[in-house]
Motif scaffolding. Structure first.
Motif, PDB file in Angstrom:
ATOM      1  N   ILE A  73     -11.077   8.946  -3.190  1.00 46.59           N
ATOM      2  CA  ILE A  73     -10.248   8.225  -2.230  1.00 46.59           C
ATOM      3  C   ILE A  73      -8.788   8.631  -2.374  1.00 46.59           C
ATOM      4  O   ILE A  73      -8.101   8.925  -1.384  1.00 46.59           O
ATOM      5  N   LEU A  74      -8.293   8.675  -3.614  1.00 47.86           N
ATOM      6  CA  LEU A  74      -6.894   9.048  -3.842  1.00 47.86           C
ATOM      7  C   LEU A  74      -6.654  10.521  -3.504  1.00 47.86           C
ATOM      8  O   LEU A  74      -5.612  10.876  -2.939  1.00 47.86           O
ATOM      9  N   GLY A  75      -7.618  11.380  -3.841  1.00 50.17           N
ATOM     10  CA  GLY A  75      -7.460  12.801  -3.537  1.00 50.17           C
ATOM     11  C   GLY A  75      -7.407  13.071  -2.053  1.00 50.17           C
ATOM     12  O   GLY A  75      -6.572  13.846  -1.572  1.00 50.17           O
ATOM     13  N   THR A  76      -8.299  12.435  -1.294  1.00 48.90           N
ATOM     14  CA  THR A  76      -8.302  12.609   0.159  1.00 48.90           C
ATOM     15  C   THR A  76      -7.033  12.058   0.779  1.00 48.90           C
ATOM     16  O   THR A  76      -6.446  12.663   1.694  1.00 48.90           O
ATOM     17  N   ALA A  77      -6.583  10.900   0.289  1.00 52.64           N
ATOM     18  CA  ALA A  77      -5.361  10.296   0.821  1.00 52.64           C
ATOM     19  C   ALA A  77      -4.147  11.187   0.576  1.00 52.64           C
ATOM     20  O   ALA A  77      -3.317  11.390   1.472  1.00 52.64           O
ATOM     21  N   ALA A  78      -4.046  11.755  -0.632  1.00 57.04           N
ATOM     22  CA  ALA A  78      -2.911  12.620  -0.954  1.00 57.04           C
ATOM     23  C   ALA A  78      -2.910  13.880  -0.105  1.00 57.04           C
ATOM     24  O   ALA A  78      -1.847  14.433   0.214  1.00 57.04           O
ATOM     25  N   GLN A  79      -4.091  14.331   0.274  1.00 56.14           N
ATOM     26  CA  GLN A  79      -4.202  15.529   1.101  1.00 56.14           C
ATOM     27  C   GLN A  79      -3.790  15.259   2.540  1.00 56.14           C
ATOM     28  O   GLN A  79      -3.333  16.160   3.241  1.00 56.14           O
ATOM     29  N   ASN A  80      -3.953  14.016   2.974  1.00 56.56           N
ATOM     30  CA  ASN A  80      -3.735  13.690   4.386  1.00 56.56           C
ATOM     31  C   ASN A  80      -2.432  12.948   4.669  1.00 56.56           C
ATOM     32  O   ASN A  80      -2.176  12.585   5.817  1.00 56.56           O
ATOM     33  N   GLY A  81      -1.621  12.693   3.673  1.00 51.14           N
ATOM     34  CA  GLY A  81      -0.365  11.982   3.935  1.00 51.14           C
ATOM     35  C   GLY A  81       0.382  11.651   2.662  1.00 51.14           C
ATOM     36  O   GLY A  81      -0.047  11.992   1.552  1.00 51.14           O
ATOM     37  N   SER A 118     -12.126  -2.490  -6.402  1.00 48.53           N
ATOM     38  CA  SER A 118     -13.343  -1.766  -6.046  1.00 48.53           C
ATOM     39  C   SER A 118     -12.982  -0.645  -5.069  1.00 48.53           C
ATOM     40  O   SER A 118     -11.904  -0.681  -4.449  1.00 48.53           O
ATOM     41  N   PRO A 119     -13.848   0.365  -4.899  1.00 41.55           N
ATOM     42  CA  PRO A 119     -13.556   1.422  -3.917  1.00 41.55           C
ATOM     43  C   PRO A 119     -13.309   0.871  -2.515  1.00 41.55           C
ATOM     44  O   PRO A 119     -12.435   1.374  -1.797  1.00 41.55           O
ATOM     45  N   GLU A 120     -14.061  -0.156  -2.112  1.00 40.46           N
ATOM     46  CA  GLU A 120     -13.864  -0.736  -0.772  1.00 40.46           C
ATOM     47  C   GLU A 120     -12.463  -1.334  -0.643  1.00 40.46           C
ATOM     48  O   GLU A 120     -11.780  -1.150   0.379  1.00 40.46           O
ATOM     49  N   GLN A 121     -12.006  -2.035  -1.680  1.00 40.54           N
ATOM     50  CA  GLN A 121     -10.666  -2.617  -1.647  1.00 40.54           C
ATOM     51  C   GLN A 121      -9.596  -1.534  -1.683  1.00 40.54           C
ATOM     52  O   GLN A 121      -8.569  -1.629  -1.007  1.00 40.54           O
ATOM     53  N   LEU A 122      -9.850  -0.495  -2.489  1.00 46.24           N
ATOM     54  CA  LEU A 122      -8.858   0.568  -2.629  1.00 46.24           C
ATOM     55  C   LEU A 122      -8.636   1.299  -1.316  1.00 46.24           C
ATOM     56  O   LEU A 122      -7.507   1.696  -1.004  1.00 46.24           O
ATOM     57  N   ARG A 123      -9.700   1.519  -0.541  1.00 46.69           N
ATOM     58  CA  ARG A 123      -9.546   2.202   0.747  1.00 46.69           C
ATOM     59  C   ARG A 123      -8.544   1.473   1.636  1.00 46.69           C
ATOM     60  O   ARG A 123      -7.679   2.090   2.263  1.00 46.69           O
ATOM     61  N   LYS A 124      -8.659   0.158   1.721  1.00 45.42           N
ATOM     62  CA  LYS A 124      -7.738  -0.622   2.552  1.00 45.42           C
ATOM     63  C   LYS A 124      -6.328  -0.593   1.959  1.00 45.42           C
ATOM     64  O   LYS A 124      -5.340  -0.449   2.691  1.00 45.42           O
ATOM     65  N   THR A 125      -6.220  -0.700   0.637  1.00 46.32           N
ATOM     66  CA  THR A 125      -4.908  -0.655  -0.012  1.00 46.32           C
ATOM     67  C   THR A 125      -4.204   0.667   0.265  1.00 46.32           C
ATOM     68  O   THR A 125      -3.007   0.699   0.600  1.00 46.32           O
ATOM     69  N   VAL A 126      -4.933   1.758   0.130  1.00 52.48           N
ATOM     70  CA  VAL A 126      -4.353   3.082   0.370  1.00 52.48           C
ATOM     71  C   VAL A 126      -3.962   3.246   1.836  1.00 52.48           C
ATOM     72  O   VAL A 126      -2.900   3.798   2.157  1.00 52.48           O
ATOM     73  N   ARG A 127      -4.820   2.768   2.748  1.00 52.67           N
ATOM     74  CA  ARG A 127      -4.519   2.877   4.179  1.00 52.67           C
ATOM     75  C   ARG A 127      -3.235   2.126   4.533  1.00 52.67           C
ATOM     76  O   ARG A 127      -2.356   2.660   5.216  1.00 52.67           O
ATOM     77  N   ASP A 128      -3.105   0.905   4.037  1.00 58.50           N
ATOM     78  CA  ASP A 128      -1.895   0.117   4.302  1.00 58.50           C
ATOM     79  C   ASP A 128      -0.672   0.766   3.655  1.00 58.50           C
ATOM     80  O   ASP A 128       0.417   0.785   4.239  1.00 58.50           O
ATOM     81  N   HIS A 129      -0.856   1.294   2.464  1.00 54.44           N
ATOM     82  CA  HIS A 129       0.232   1.963   1.734  1.00 54.44           C
ATOM     83  C   HIS A 129       0.745   3.177   2.501  1.00 54.44           C
ATOM     84  O   HIS A 129       1.960   3.369   2.645  1.00 54.44           O
ATOM     85  N   GLN A 130      -0.158   3.986   3.022  1.00 50.71           N
ATOM     86  CA  GLN A 130       0.264   5.191   3.745  1.00 50.71           C
ATOM     87  C   GLN A 130       0.900   4.843   5.088  1.00 50.71           C
ATOM     88  O   GLN A 130       1.820   5.522   5.529  1.00 50.71           O
ATOM     89  N   ASN A 131       0.407   3.815   5.743  1.00 53.31           N
ATOM     90  CA  ASN A 131       1.035   3.378   6.992  1.00 53.31           C
ATOM     91  C   ASN A 131       2.466   2.919   6.736  1.00 53.31           C
ATOM     92  O   ASN A 131       3.378   3.188   7.532  1.00 53.31           O
ATOM     93  N   GLU A 132       2.685   2.253   5.617  1.00 52.12           N
ATOM     94  CA  GLU A 132       4.025   1.778   5.264  1.00 52.12           C
ATOM     95  C   GLU A 132       4.956   2.939   4.953  1.00 52.12           C
ATOM     96  O   GLU A 132       6.120   2.954   5.364  1.00 52.12           O
ATOM     97  N   LEU A 133       4.432   3.942   4.219  1.00 49.15           N
ATOM     98  CA  LEU A 133       5.254   5.096   3.862  1.00 49.15           C
ATOM     99  C   LEU A 133       5.567   5.978   5.071  1.00 49.15           C
ATOM    100  O   LEU A 133       6.613   6.627   5.121  1.00 49.15           O
TER     101      LEU A 133
END
Length: 396
Positions: free
Chosen positions: A111-119, A134-149
């Motif tokens: 999840i973190l690797g894909t996120a870093a590659q895409n934004g 959990s991975p399900e929670q992390l996906r939403k956390t990362v999505r919100d984090h990248q939208n904020e950044l």
């Protein structure tokens, strides 16, 4: 490393995974066993990413993929995935260390690797979240984090999503085929709407609607959307794609038998007859009990339709990696410009990657002495030895 006793966690931690009879363990001991196996697996995943990244730096991703297929016996799809994940973790050293220490698992790392590659990504902040979520929670956390950044109206994110679109079609172990695809939200909305409408139309037209599960109905609707077109009078017509069907002709009984697809998958007779109704008939002459064409020559460099169909029937796809015929080109063993004929015994099917191996990496096209099938031999492999000839004793 002895896989029977893999040390987990930090050196000296005393955590091992040993071969034991799990039938004698209680539930608590089984949970401990699962935890230790997870730690061992996470540690190995981290080591694997490190080794693959180093292998890629020393040579190329092409050579690293070949090593994965040779040493780990990975499929092409699995090797590509391993390469992609190793490349991602190579840029996220803290994430890789956390994986080796089993503070996160491989799904967190993906999840973190894909996120870093895409934004944009604050690795330290998201790694801290990954250790408790959990991975399900992390996906939403990362999505919100990248939208904020991102700090824009979503245009950059949408463009990244467009660039990430993909589709693949792979053969499963049970003989079924799996379609996987990723779409941006706009394309997904169009596809979802069309698929839902086709599924609903099928439901309304089916008098026995209660006997078909929704997942089966959606699969049928997707097949029709891809393979059929709607003519001006509203009737369905097959797409202009060629499906290669094969059958044996019995001269004695004057009928077709053993119907099958080009890859040898058998077809029920009623399904073969249904498909044949939409097909043009192409006659080909093959050697008995084989798919070797006797002769289907061509005077041009590129094989005609009949010859191409014969090659697909014989080779079944790329002779190097078995990729489907749709992704293959017809390669002249003796080059056309050097007088090589466009005939079956001088042609093989190869995908674009394997074509590069032949032209630029000195891979050889060989014919197996036992099966007669053509295959690609890497330059470091010995040529096949012809079968031993047993002399016939003289009769006096």
């Amino acid at each position: 490393m002895d896989i029977g006793a893999v040390t987990c966690g930090n050196p000296g931690s005393g955590v091992h995974v040993d071969a034991v009879d799990v039938a004698g363990l209680d539930d608590s001991a089984l949970d401990v066993r699962l935890r230790h196996i997870g730690q061992a697996r996470n540690r190995l995943e981290g080591f694997l990413a490190e080794v693959v990244a180093e292998k890629t730096r020393r040579s190329s991703s092409f050579d690293a993929a070949n090593s994965l297929r040779a040493e780990l016996r990975q499929s092409r799809h699995q090797a590509d995935r391993t390469l992609r994940e190793a490349e991602q973790l190579d840029k996220l050293s803290a994430t890789r260390d956390a994986l080796v220490d089993s503070r996160i698992n491989s799904e967190h790392a993906r999840i973190l690797g894909t996120a870093a590659q895409n934004g944009p990504l604050d690795e330290a902040k998201m790694l801290e979240a990954a250790e408790t979520q959990s991975p399900e929670q992390l996906r939403k956390t990362v999505r919100d984090h990248q939208n904020e950044l991102a700090g824009d109206d979503g245009a950059k994110r949408f463009e990244r999503q467009r660039r990430a679109r993909t589709a693949s079609f792979s053969l499963r172990d049970d003989g079924m085929w799996q379609l996987f695809a990723l779409f941006d939200p706009v394309a997904a909305a169009r596809i979802r709407k069309a698929l839902n409408k086709a599924t609903d139309d099928d439901w309304r037209a089916d008098n026995r609607r209660e006997h078909t599960a929704d997942r089966h109905r959606r699969a049928d609707a997707l097949e029709r959307l891809i393979t059929r077109t709607i003519s001006a009078d509203g009737s369905e017509q097959p797409q202009g794609a060629t499906l290669l069907l094969m059958a044996d002709y019995d001269l004695v009984d004057d009928k077709l038998g053993r119907p099958r697809l080009a890859d040898g998958t058998p077809l029920p007779p009623n399904e073969f007859h249904r498909l044949a109704c939409d097909a043009d008939i192409l006659c080909g002459l093959f050697k008995e009990a084989s798919t070797e064409p006797i002769w289907m020559g061509s005077t041009s460099r590129h094989p005609n339709f009949a010859l191409r169909a014969a090659l697909e029937a014989r080779d079944g796809g790329c002779i190097g990696c078995r990729k489907e015929p749709e992704w293959c080109v017809s390669h002249h063993i003796v080059e056309w410009q050097h007088g090589g004929p466009t005939q079956p015994d001088n042609l093989v099917l190869v995908c674009h990657d394997c074509h590069q191996k032949v032209h630029h990496r000195n891979w050889a096209i060989e014919k197996h002495p036992d099966t007669g099938r053509r295959y690609l031999r890497p330059p470091w492999q010995e040529p096949p030895k012809p079968p031993a000839v047993v002399p016939t004793p003289l009769r006096m």
